[in-house]
Design a protein around this motif. Structure first.
Motif, PDB file in Angstrom:
ATOM      1  N   UNK A  66       1.036  -1.334   0.225  1.00 48.33           N
ATOM      2  CA  UNK A  66      -0.235  -0.396   0.036  1.00 48.33           C
ATOM      3  C   UNK A  66       1.163   0.823  -0.305  1.00 48.33           C
ATOM      4  N   UNK A  67       0.406   2.385  -0.282  1.00 41.13           N
ATOM      5  CA  UNK A  67       1.478   3.962  -0.548  1.00 41.13           C
ATOM      6  C   UNK A  67      -0.445   4.628   0.546  1.00 41.13           C
ATOM      7  N   UNK A  68       0.612   5.247   1.586  1.00 42.55           N
ATOM      8  CA  UNK A  68       0.503   6.709   2.113  1.00 42.55           C
ATOM      9  C   UNK A  68       1.149   7.633   1.308  1.00 42.55           C
ATOM     10  N   UNK A  69       0.386   8.480   0.851  1.00 44.06           N
ATOM     11  CA  UNK A  69       0.926   9.938   0.040  1.00 44.06           C
ATOM     12  C   UNK A  69       1.180  10.705   0.797  1.00 44.06           C
ATOM     13  N   UNK A  70       2.428  11.398   0.577  1.00 47.55           N
ATOM     14  CA  UNK A  70       2.550  12.425   1.381  1.00 47.55           C
ATOM     15  C   UNK A  70       2.557  13.904   0.435  1.00 47.55           C
ATOM     16  N   UNK A  71       2.406  15.227   1.583  1.00 48.34           N
ATOM     17  CA  UNK A  71       2.642  16.424   0.240  1.00 48.34           C
ATOM     18  C   UNK A  71       2.751  16.462  -0.922  1.00 48.34           C
ATOM     19  N   UNK A  72       4.466  15.977  -0.804  1.00 50.34           N
ATOM     20  CA  UNK A  72       5.401  15.667  -2.501  1.00 50.34           C
ATOM     21  C   UNK A  72       5.548  13.845  -2.397  1.00 50.34           C
ATOM     22  N   UNK A  73       5.807  13.698  -3.505  1.00 45.63           N
ATOM     23  CA  UNK A  73       6.056  12.656  -3.819  1.00 45.63           C
ATOM     24  C   UNK A  73       7.215  11.584  -3.101  1.00 45.63           C
ATOM     25  N   UNK A  74       8.142  12.907  -2.485  1.00 49.01           N
ATOM     26  CA  UNK A  74       9.517  11.456  -1.849  1.00 49.01           C
ATOM     27  C   UNK A  74       8.604  11.299  -0.746  1.00 49.01           C
ATOM     28  N   UNK A  75       7.503  12.141  -0.346  1.00 48.22           N
ATOM     29  CA  UNK A  75       7.102  11.810   1.652  1.00 48.22           C
ATOM     30  C   UNK A  75       6.309  11.426   1.792  1.00 48.22           C
ATOM     31  N   UNK A  76       6.296  10.140   0.227  1.00 49.77           N
ATOM     32  CA  UNK A  76       5.546   8.797   0.095  1.00 49.77           C
ATOM     33  C   UNK A  76       5.654   7.355   0.841  1.00 49.77           C
ATOM     34  N   UNK A  77       5.035   7.769   2.204  1.00 47.59           N
ATOM     35  CA  UNK A  77       5.292   6.207   3.031  1.00 47.59           C
ATOM     36  C   UNK A  77       4.856   5.055   1.586  1.00 47.59           C
ATOM     37  N   UNK A  78       5.899   4.001   2.136  1.00 47.37           N
ATOM     38  CA  UNK A  78       5.592   2.852   1.785  1.00 47.37           C
ATOM     39  C   UNK A  78       4.859   1.715   2.437  1.00 47.37           C
ATOM     40  N   UNK A  79       4.009   0.884   2.307  1.00 46.43           N
ATOM     41  CA  UNK A  79       3.777   0.001   3.150  1.00 46.43           C
ATOM     42  C   UNK A  79       3.330  -1.126   2.763  1.00 46.43           C
ATOM     43  N   UNK A  80       3.561  -2.456   3.435  1.00 44.70           N
ATOM     44  CA  UNK A  80       4.114  -3.497   2.977  1.00 44.70           C
ATOM     45  C   UNK A  80       3.122  -4.321   4.361  1.00 44.70           C
ATOM     46  N   UNK A  81       2.766  -5.295   3.865  1.00 41.33           N
ATOM     47  CA  UNK A  81       1.792  -6.583   4.934  1.00 41.33           C
ATOM     48  C   UNK A  81       2.612  -8.029   4.710  1.00 41.33           C
ATOM     49  N   UNK A  82       3.313  -7.828   5.949  1.00 44.20           N
ATOM     50  CA  UNK A  82       4.630  -9.287   5.785  1.00 44.20           C
ATOM     51  C   UNK A  82       3.780 -10.335   5.735  1.00 44.20           C
ATOM     52  N   UNK A  83       3.284 -10.066   7.370  1.00 43.73           N
ATOM     53  CA  UNK A  83       1.907 -11.870   7.163  1.00 43.73           C
ATOM     54  C   UNK A  83       1.341 -11.313   8.131  1.00 43.73           C
ATOM     55  N   UNK A  84       0.143 -12.273   8.470  1.00 46.34           N
ATOM     56  CA  UNK A  84      -1.279 -12.178   8.919  1.00 46.34           C
ATOM     57  C   UNK A  84      -1.473 -13.404   8.682  1.00 46.34           C
ATOM     58  N   UNK A  85      -2.753 -13.654   9.907  1.00 44.34           N
ATOM     59  CA  UNK A  85      -3.390 -14.392   9.363  1.00 44.34           C
ATOM     60  C   UNK A  85      -5.342 -13.942  10.187  1.00 44.34           C
ATOM     61  N   UNK A  86      -5.120 -12.621  10.082  1.00 44.67           N
ATOM     62  CA  UNK A  86      -6.455 -11.947   9.650  1.00 44.67           C
ATOM     63  C   UNK A  86      -7.405 -11.800  11.236  1.00 44.67           C
ATOM     64  N   UNK A  87      -7.106 -12.951  11.959  1.00 45.39           N
ATOM     65  CA  UNK A  87      -7.942 -12.990  13.447  1.00 45.39           C
ATOM     66  C   UNK A  87      -7.290 -12.809  14.659  1.00 45.39           C
ATOM     67  N   UNK A  88      -6.378 -13.062  14.246  1.00 51.35           N
ATOM     68  CA  UNK A  88      -5.322 -12.556  16.222  1.00 51.35           C
ATOM     69  C   UNK A  88      -3.843 -11.548  15.634  1.00 51.35           C
TER      70      UNK A  88
END
Length: 220
Positions: A128-150
């Motif tokens: 996913x990506x959280x956009x910043x005021x400028x492109x260099x301020x974007x936050x890159x997001x990665x869901x690395x591991x989950x079982x959804x329930x816990x």
């Protein structure tokens, strides 16, 4: 201006993502640098690019409430105030326009606050990506591991700096294997025990009045 400074401070507290880089050792002696041959440049690879997201991640199953249990980071705020972190809870809502609405609640100076954000889906499932005021301020997001329930482990990268977060569906189900897995993944990112910051699992904020909501949609 005071209001702007307060909002920036709150964003650092809520997000725990470095805005100005990691901390450095204090009191180091300075000496005149020696001339050195400039090394050949290697292609820059961001840490998050080396961390594949969970396979076949289903963002829809990520929706709902998540309690922040632990954070691994070299963020300056956490390094200086990590023993005074406040209970934090995040609520995710999936929209039909390939975005994830995020509500984060925590306390600051004994006052409950809520910050509203939007994570944008990317062509890569689980990223996913959280956009910043400028492109260099974007936050890159990665869901690395989950079982959804816990539990879910999420990586946040901003300006080349990684922050890792461990969330749980409940504060009462803290399994040792889950915590150990998070510590092992953090160690691989150079975030040993000195950079781990457990969060309180009690007294989470409920409803927040509109005067204490920071709306970062579309950006902040």
């Amino acid at each position: 201006m005071a209001g702007v400074r307060r909002c920036v401070s709150l964003l650092v507290v809520f997000m725990c993502v470095c805005l100005w880089g990691s901390t450095k050792a204090v009191g180091e002696a300075k000496s005149r640098p020696r001339p050195q041959r400039r090394p050949s440049k290697k292609p820059k690879v961001d840490p998050i690019e080396l961390t594949p997201p969970a396979q076949n991640i289903d963002i829809q199953q990520m929706t709902g409430k998540w309690y922040l249990l632990n954070t691994a980071s070299k963020c300056s705020y956490l390094m200086n105030h990590g023993t005074r972190v406040e209970p934090t809870v995040m609520k995710l809502t999936h929209s039909s326009d390939q975005t994830l609405s995020v509500s984060t609640k925590t306390r600051h100076n004994n006052q409950c606050w809520e910050i509203l954000q939007v994570y944008n889906e990317t062509p890569t499932p689980g990223k996913l990506k959280l956009k910043g005021a400028r492109a260099e301020l974007d936050t890159e997001i990665a869901v690395v591991e989950t079982d959804y329930s816990s539990f879910v482990i999420i990586y946040y990268q901003k300006r080349g700096q990684i922050t890792m977060k461990l969330y749980g569906r409940s504060v009462d189900n803290l399994s040792e294997p889950m915590l150990t897995k998070f510590e092992q993944l953090a160690e691989k990112q150079g975030l040993g025990l000195a950079y781990l910051f457990p969060f309180p699992t009690y007294s989470h904020c409920g409803d927040v009045d509109k005067n204490h909501v920071i709306n970062c949609v579309p950006t902040c």
